[in-house]
Design a protein around this motif. Structure first.
Motif, short mmCIF file in Angstrom:
data_model
loop_
_atom_site.label_atom_id
_atom_site.label_comp_id
_atom_site.label_asym_id
_atom_site.label_seq_id
_atom_site.Cartn_x
_atom_site.Cartn_y
_atom_site.Cartn_z
N LEU A 63 -36.65 -0.68 -49.99
CA LEU A 63 -35.88 0.26 -50.84
C LEU A 63 -35.42 1.48 -50.04
O LEU A 63 -34.31 1.98 -50.20
CB LEU A 63 -36.74 0.70 -52.03
CG LEU A 63 -36.06 1.62 -53.06
CD1 LEU A 63 -34.85 0.94 -53.68
CD2 LEU A 63 -37.03 2.04 -54.15
N LEU A 117 -28.28 -1.14 -53.60
CA LEU A 117 -29.34 -0.89 -54.58
C LEU A 117 -29.33 -1.98 -55.65
O LEU A 117 -30.39 -2.45 -56.09
CB LEU A 117 -29.15 0.50 -55.21
CG LEU A 117 -30.28 0.95 -56.12
CD1 LEU A 117 -31.56 1.21 -55.31
CD2 LEU A 117 -29.91 2.22 -56.90
N PHE A 156 -30.92 -4.98 -54.21
CA PHE A 156 -32.37 -4.78 -54.17
C PHE A 156 -32.98 -5.13 -55.53
O PHE A 156 -33.99 -5.81 -55.64
CB PHE A 156 -32.69 -3.33 -53.79
CG PHE A 156 -34.15 -2.99 -53.86
CD1 PHE A 156 -34.98 -3.22 -52.78
CD2 PHE A 156 -34.71 -2.50 -55.04
CE1 PHE A 156 -36.34 -2.95 -52.85
CE2 PHE A 156 -36.07 -2.23 -55.12
CZ PHE A 156 -36.89 -2.44 -54.02
N LEU A 173 -42.57 0.31 -58.28
CA LEU A 173 -41.28 -0.11 -57.74
C LEU A 173 -40.13 0.31 -58.68
O LEU A 173 -39.09 0.80 -58.23
CB LEU A 173 -41.28 -1.63 -57.53
CG LEU A 173 -40.35 -2.16 -56.45
CD1 LEU A 173 -40.60 -1.44 -55.13
CD2 LEU A 173 -40.53 -3.66 -56.28
N TYR A 218 -37.20 2.73 -57.75
CA TYR A 218 -35.82 2.24 -57.91
C TYR A 218 -35.01 3.20 -58.76
O TYR A 218 -33.89 3.59 -58.43
CB TYR A 218 -35.84 0.84 -58.54
CG TYR A 218 -34.52 0.43 -59.13
CD1 TYR A 218 -33.48 -0.04 -58.31
CD2 TYR A 218 -34.28 0.54 -60.50
CE1 TYR A 218 -32.26 -0.38 -58.85
CE2 TYR A 218 -33.06 0.19 -61.05
CZ TYR A 218 -32.05 -0.27 -60.22
OH TYR A 218 -30.83 -0.60 -60.75
N LYS A 236 -34.09 6.41 -57.00
CA LYS A 236 -33.00 6.22 -56.04
C LYS A 236 -31.65 6.09 -56.78
O LYS A 236 -30.64 6.62 -56.34
CB LYS A 236 -33.27 4.96 -55.21
CG LYS A 236 -32.38 4.80 -54.03
CD LYS A 236 -33.16 4.77 -52.75
CE LYS A 236 -32.24 4.85 -51.54
NZ LYS A 236 -32.99 4.95 -50.31
#
Ligand code: DAH
Length: 339
Positions: A11, A20, A23, A63, A67, A70
């Motif tokens: 990440l 992203l 991901f 996570l 995530y 971000k």
């Protein structure tokens, strides 16, 4: 086997919203690694299942949090970028901006400032008025021939008397309202639009700007008026003017006058200064007792004068413009020559 450390490191390497998204598909999406792990876990022995289940739940929470952080970071970046693009520099020099006041607006604003500095209160009043305000309150009975000269636009809406409302044909229609609102003594002006059914020509338009002035006090005489109007017109025309009064009929004043002005001009041919021709500039007079009575004023105690001046006329005289239709016809060549 999926490890949190590894996933977070992946990440970390993501640099834009597209990466992203990728991901997310790989790790957190429906067919992503995390869901695969959950599926595999089902086949484990109960103890191991429990342990792995707890691990995976933790990985999922951490996570997802990372995530989302971000994702938020990229969104803010996009917003800031947009803001940067939309930025208006308010410190820019105002002279680089486009547009300016029309010369009518400029002359009207100038007139407002001058009158305020001379102690007048100022009101715009309303453009839609009753027939009472426009006619009867200023001593024009509805059957009077003067109403002929004041034909205007009638609205469907009615006043409390059941009469149709109209667009004011003169700012004199505000006299009654001003007296009632401010009481006496009174010194007020009303600049604003007026409307008439007119055959348009160089000096007549269906919409034009006027300014009404009204002064009421004890022992007011024609001499007060003459003195004041000469000062006011000199200020409005930015010239030292001489005034002349000619007797004239207006229903709302007695006696009534037309006021002419003249001033010094430079004759290019002779190279000498000379006096201009007399030019009619406004209507005025001593307020008719009936006008005072309509507003509940004792005409034996109070007296005053009123005047009505065409703002377009003032502007035309001040700038030497021969046709007042230029003021409103939107001809850019005209507008720009005064910008
Ligand atoms: N109301 C008049 C007009 O529109 C102008 C006027 C004349 C106003 C004389 C006045 C006045 O107050 O005394 O033609």
């Amino acid at each position: 086997m999926l490890e949190l450390k590894h996933a977070l490191w992946e990440l970390e390497k993501v640099v834009d919203i597209v990466q992203l998204d990728n991901f997310f598909q790989i790790y957190l999406g429906k067919k992503g690694l995390l869901n695969e792990e959950f599926k595999v876990m089902i086949d484990l022995a109960p103890e191991a299942k429990k342990e792995r289940g707890a691990q995976l739940s933790e990985i999922k929470t951490k996570l997802t949090e990372a995530y989302e952080a971000k994702q938020q970071h990229f969104k803010m970046g996009q917003i800031n970028e947009q803001l940067e693009k939309d930025l208006v520099d308010i410190s820019l020099d105002a002279t680089t901006q486009h547009g300016s006041y029309s010369i009518l607006a400029e002359v009207r604003r100038d007139a407002e400032e001058i009158c305020k500095s001379m102690g007048f209160v100022m009101e715009y009043g309303t453009e839609v008025v009753t027939k009472f305000e426009n006619f009867e309150s200023v001593n024009i009975p509805l059957t009077h021939p003067a109403t002929e000269m004041h034909d205007t636009i009638y609205l469907n809406d009615k006043d409390p008397r059941g009469e149709n409302l109209i667009l004011r044909t003169h700012t004199s229609s505000m006299q009654n309202y001003l007296i009632k609102k401010y009481g006496l003594p009174l010194k007020a002006v009303v600049p604003g639009r007026t409307y008439r059914f007119e055959n348009m020509d160089a000096s007549h338009d269906t919409m034009f700007y006027q300014m009404e002035g009204i002064v009421i006090d004890k022992d007011i005489s024609v001499a007060h008026f003459k003195e004041m109007i000469t000062k006011l017109l000199s200020a409005l025309l930015h010239k030292n003017v001489e005034t002349r009064m000619r007797p004239w009929y207006f229903p709302f004043v007695e006696p009534g006058f037309e006021i002419d002005v003249r001033y010094e001009v430079y004759n290019k041919e002779t190279g000498k200064k000379e006096l201009s021709n007399w030019m009619e500039i406004l209507g005025a007079g001593m307020i008719h007792p009936n006008v005072l009575k309509e507003a509940g004023v004792d005409a034996t105690q109070w007296s005053g004068f009123a005047f009505g001046v065409g703002i377009s006329r003032l502007a035309a005289v001040r700038y030497g413009i021969k046709d007042i239709r230029y003021f409103t016809n939107g001809d850019l060549r005209f507008a720009k020559s005064f910008a």
